[in-house]
Enzyme design. Structure first.
Site, mmCIF file in Angstrom:
data_model
loop_
_atom_site.group_PDB
_atom_site.id
_atom_site.type_symbol
_atom_site.label_atom_id
_atom_site.label_comp_id
_atom_site.label_asym_id
_atom_site.label_seq_id
_atom_site.Cartn_x
_atom_site.Cartn_y
_atom_site.Cartn_z
ATOM 1 N N GLU A 92 0.841 -1.194 0.000
ATOM 2 C CA GLU A 92 0.000 0.000 0.000
ATOM 3 C C GLU A 92 0.874 1.241 0.000
ATOM 4 O O GLU A 92 1.873 1.319 0.725
ATOM 5 C CB GLU A 92 -0.910 0.030 1.228
ATOM 6 C CG GLU A 92 -1.778 1.291 1.288
ATOM 7 C CD GLU A 92 -2.618 1.371 2.540
ATOM 8 O OE1 GLU A 92 -3.636 0.641 2.598
ATOM 9 O OE2 GLU A 92 -2.265 2.142 3.460
ATOM 10 N N THR A 141 -4.083 4.665 -1.522
ATOM 11 C CA THR A 141 -5.121 5.160 -0.618
ATOM 12 C C THR A 141 -5.815 6.384 -1.210
ATOM 13 O O THR A 141 -5.305 7.054 -2.108
ATOM 14 C CB THR A 141 -4.548 5.517 0.762
ATOM 15 O OG1 THR A 141 -3.648 6.623 0.636
ATOM 16 C CG2 THR A 141 -3.811 4.339 1.362
ATOM 17 N N TYR A 142 -6.988 6.657 -0.651
ATOM 18 C CA TYR A 142 -7.807 7.773 -1.130
ATOM 19 C C TYR A 142 -7.435 9.028 -0.360
ATOM 20 O O TYR A 142 -7.478 9.047 0.871
ATOM 21 C CB TYR A 142 -9.291 7.456 -0.924
ATOM 22 C CG TYR A 142 -10.229 8.327 -1.714
ATOM 23 C CD1 TYR A 142 -10.369 8.150 -3.090
ATOM 24 C CD2 TYR A 142 -10.987 9.312 -1.094
ATOM 25 C CE1 TYR A 142 -11.249 8.934 -3.831
ATOM 26 C CE2 TYR A 142 -11.866 10.103 -1.829
ATOM 27 C CZ TYR A 142 -11.989 9.913 -3.186
ATOM 28 O OH TYR A 142 -12.855 10.688 -3.926
ATOM 29 N N HIS A 154 -8.172 2.886 -3.848
ATOM 30 C CA HIS A 154 -9.084 3.044 -2.718
ATOM 31 C C HIS A 154 -10.178 4.050 -3.088
ATOM 32 O O HIS A 154 -9.922 5.024 -3.794
ATOM 33 C CB HIS A 154 -8.347 3.581 -1.496
ATOM 34 C CG HIS A 154 -7.389 2.617 -0.884
ATOM 35 N ND1 HIS A 154 -7.167 2.545 0.476
ATOM 36 C CD2 HIS A 154 -6.580 1.675 -1.434
ATOM 37 C CE1 HIS A 154 -6.270 1.617 0.736
ATOM 38 N NE2 HIS A 154 -5.891 1.073 -0.423
ATOM 39 N N ARG A 162 -15.790 2.852 3.747
ATOM 40 C CA ARG A 162 -16.594 3.974 4.237
ATOM 41 C C ARG A 162 -15.712 5.190 4.430
ATOM 42 O O ARG A 162 -16.063 6.303 4.054
ATOM 43 C CB ARG A 162 -17.282 3.611 5.552
ATOM 44 C CG ARG A 162 -18.271 4.689 6.022
ATOM 45 C CD ARG A 162 -18.563 4.608 7.497
ATOM 46 N NE ARG A 162 -17.407 4.997 8.296
ATOM 47 C CZ ARG A 162 -17.410 5.038 9.622
ATOM 48 N NH1 ARG A 162 -18.500 4.666 10.285
ATOM 49 N NH2 ARG A 162 -16.333 5.406 10.287
ATOM 50 N N ALA A 219 -20.004 1.096 4.048
ATOM 51 C CA ALA A 219 -19.253 0.619 2.887
ATOM 52 C C ALA A 219 -20.089 -0.283 1.992
ATOM 53 O O ALA A 219 -19.929 -0.262 0.767
ATOM 54 C CB ALA A 219 -17.991 -0.107 3.348
ATOM 55 N N TYR A 263 -11.490 -6.102 10.007
ATOM 56 C CA TYR A 263 -10.845 -5.649 11.233
ATOM 57 C C TYR A 263 -10.669 -6.813 12.208
ATOM 58 O O TYR A 263 -11.622 -7.201 12.889
ATOM 59 C CB TYR A 263 -11.677 -4.526 11.865
ATOM 60 C CG TYR A 263 -11.905 -3.384 10.897
ATOM 61 C CD1 TYR A 263 -11.005 -2.328 10.829
ATOM 62 C CD2 TYR A 263 -12.975 -3.398 10.000
ATOM 63 C CE1 TYR A 263 -11.183 -1.297 9.918
ATOM 64 C CE2 TYR A 263 -13.163 -2.375 9.080
ATOM 65 C CZ TYR A 263 -12.261 -1.333 9.037
ATOM 66 O OH TYR A 263 -12.425 -0.323 8.128
ATOM 67 N N LYS A 315 -21.055 -6.566 3.641
ATOM 68 C CA LYS A 315 -20.158 -6.120 2.567
ATOM 69 C C LYS A 315 -19.869 -7.254 1.593
ATOM 70 O O LYS A 315 -19.890 -7.060 0.368
ATOM 71 C CB LYS A 315 -18.857 -5.570 3.152
ATOM 72 C CG LYS A 315 -19.021 -4.273 3.911
ATOM 73 C CD LYS A 315 -17.695 -3.583 4.201
ATOM 74 C CE LYS A 315 -16.924 -4.218 5.300
ATOM 75 N NZ LYS A 315 -15.751 -3.402 5.718
#
Length: 291
Positions: free
Chosen positions: A17, A48-49, A78, A108, A124, A144, A164
Site C-alpha cells: 500500500e 489510498t484515497y 481506494h 466507508r 461501505a 478488522y 459487505k
C-alpha cells in the site's frame, strides 16, 4: 487483471500500500517510490484515497493510472464514501474506467471533524452496491481482526462484514494488527459466518514510534507486550528500531504464511527500503507456496 483472478492463480499473494502526498507536496515525490516497489514484483499495489478535497483534486486516480499504464503491476484504487454524494462517486468511477483501472478497495472512510456534511452513503456495503451498478470492477473490502472501533462487539462487526461480502466483494484486506492470534480468531469467526473468500493480512512494520502510536489510536489495534518491549528498548535509536520492526514484521508474516493465510498486504508508508528488506526476507517462502 482483476485481483480475484490473481487469487485464483496463486496460493499466496503479496501486495503493498502507498498513499498520495499531502496537498502541500508534489505528487512527483511518490513516483520514485512506486518504481522501487514495482521492481520487487508485487502482485498489486493499492493507492489510498486522499483525505478531503474534490474528486478533481484527488491523486488516487492519477497514481493508480500511472501504475496501470507504466508498469506490469496491477493497481488497487481506494475509494471512500463517508462525505461523498452519488454524483461525486460516479465521477470518480468514470475516471477510473478511463484509465482502465479494474480494481477498487471500497471503504466507508474515517470520520473527520473537518468534514461534517453528510454524504449519500452511510456504510461501505452501500458504496459496494453502487460500484456494482456502475461498472465491471473487482471490489475488495476492509476487515478488522480486532473489530472496528465503532462496533459494539466482534459479533456485530462480523455481521457488518457479511453485509459487505454479500454486496459483491471478491476479497478482503485486514487492518493492521500485531498479534497473529487476533487474526486467527477473526478468520475462525469469518468461517462460522460463511465468509468464504481470500483474506489478506495487513502488516505494518514499525519504523517510527510516534507514527505507530498515531495509527494505533486511529484503528484501535492492540500492542502485545512483546511488541511494546521492542518499541521501549529501541525508541531512542531510529536505526535499531527500524531493523527491529522489520524483524518483527518478518516473523509475523512467516507465521501467517505457514498457517495458510492467502496473502500479505504490506503497509509500506511509502518506504521502499523497508518493503525491500521484508520482501527479501519472505520471498523464498512466498515462492515455495506458489510452486
Amino acid at each position: 487483471m482483476k485481483i480475484k483472478d490473481i487469487f485464483d492463480k496463486k496460493r499466496a499473494v503479496l501486495s503493498y500500500e502507498i498513499f498520495p502526498p499531502k496537498k502541500t507536496s508534489q505528487v512527483d515525490t511518490v513516483y520514485s517510490t512506486i518504481e522501487n516497489l514495482v521492481d520487487l514484483k508485487p502482485d498489486f499495489i493499492s493507492v489510498t484515497y486522499g483525505a478531503g478535497g474534490s474528486v478533481a483534486e484527488n491523486k488516487t486516480c492519477e497514481l493508480s493510472g500511472f501504475i496501470k499504464e507504466k508498469t506490469a503491476v496491477e493497481p488497487l484504487a481506494h475509494l471512500t464514501c463517508i462525505n461523498s454524494h452519488r454524483e461525486e462517486v460516479a465521477a470518480m468511477l468514470e475516471q477510473l474506467k478511463a484509465r482502465n483501472i479494474e480494481n477498487i478497495l471500497a471503504l466507508r472512510g474515517d470520520r473527520s471533524p473537518d468534514f461534517q456534511s453528510p454524504g449519500d452513503f452511510r456504510y461501505a456495503y452501500e458504496l459496494i452496491g453502487f460500484i456494482k451498478e456502475h461498472g465491471d470492477f473487482d471490489i475488495c473490502a476492509a476487515c478488522y481482526p480486532e473489530g472496528h472501533l465503532e462496533s459494539e462487539s466482534m459479533k456485530e462487526d462480523i455481521r457488518h462484514l457479511k453485509q459487505k461480502v454479500d454486496a459483491g466483494v471478491s476479497s478482503l484486506v485486514s487492518q493492521l494488527f500485531f498479534d497473529n492470534e487476533d487474526f486467527y480468531r477473526f478468520t475462525e469467526l469469518c468461517d462460522i459466518a460463511g465468509i468464504d473468500l481470500p483474506i489478506q493480512a495487513g502488516i505494518m512494520p514499525v519504523t517510527n514510534k510516534k507514527q505507530i502510536e498515531r495509527m494505533v489510536s486511529m484503528c484501535g489495534a492492540t500492542l502485545p507486550k512483546k511488541f511494546s518491549r521492542v518499541m521501549a528498548r529501541y525508541e531512542d535509536n531510529p536505526t535499531a528500531l527500524r531493523d527491529a520492526g522489520i524483524a518483527y514484521a518478518t516473523e509475523q508474516i512467516i507465521d501467517l504464511l505457514a498457517s495458510g493465510v492467502r496473502g500479505i498486504h504490506l503497509y509500506t508508508m511509502n518506504n521502499p527500503y523497508v518493503a525491500t528488506k521484508i520482501t527479501g526476507n519472505i520471498q523464498s517462502v512466498i515462492d515455495s507456496m506458489n510452486q
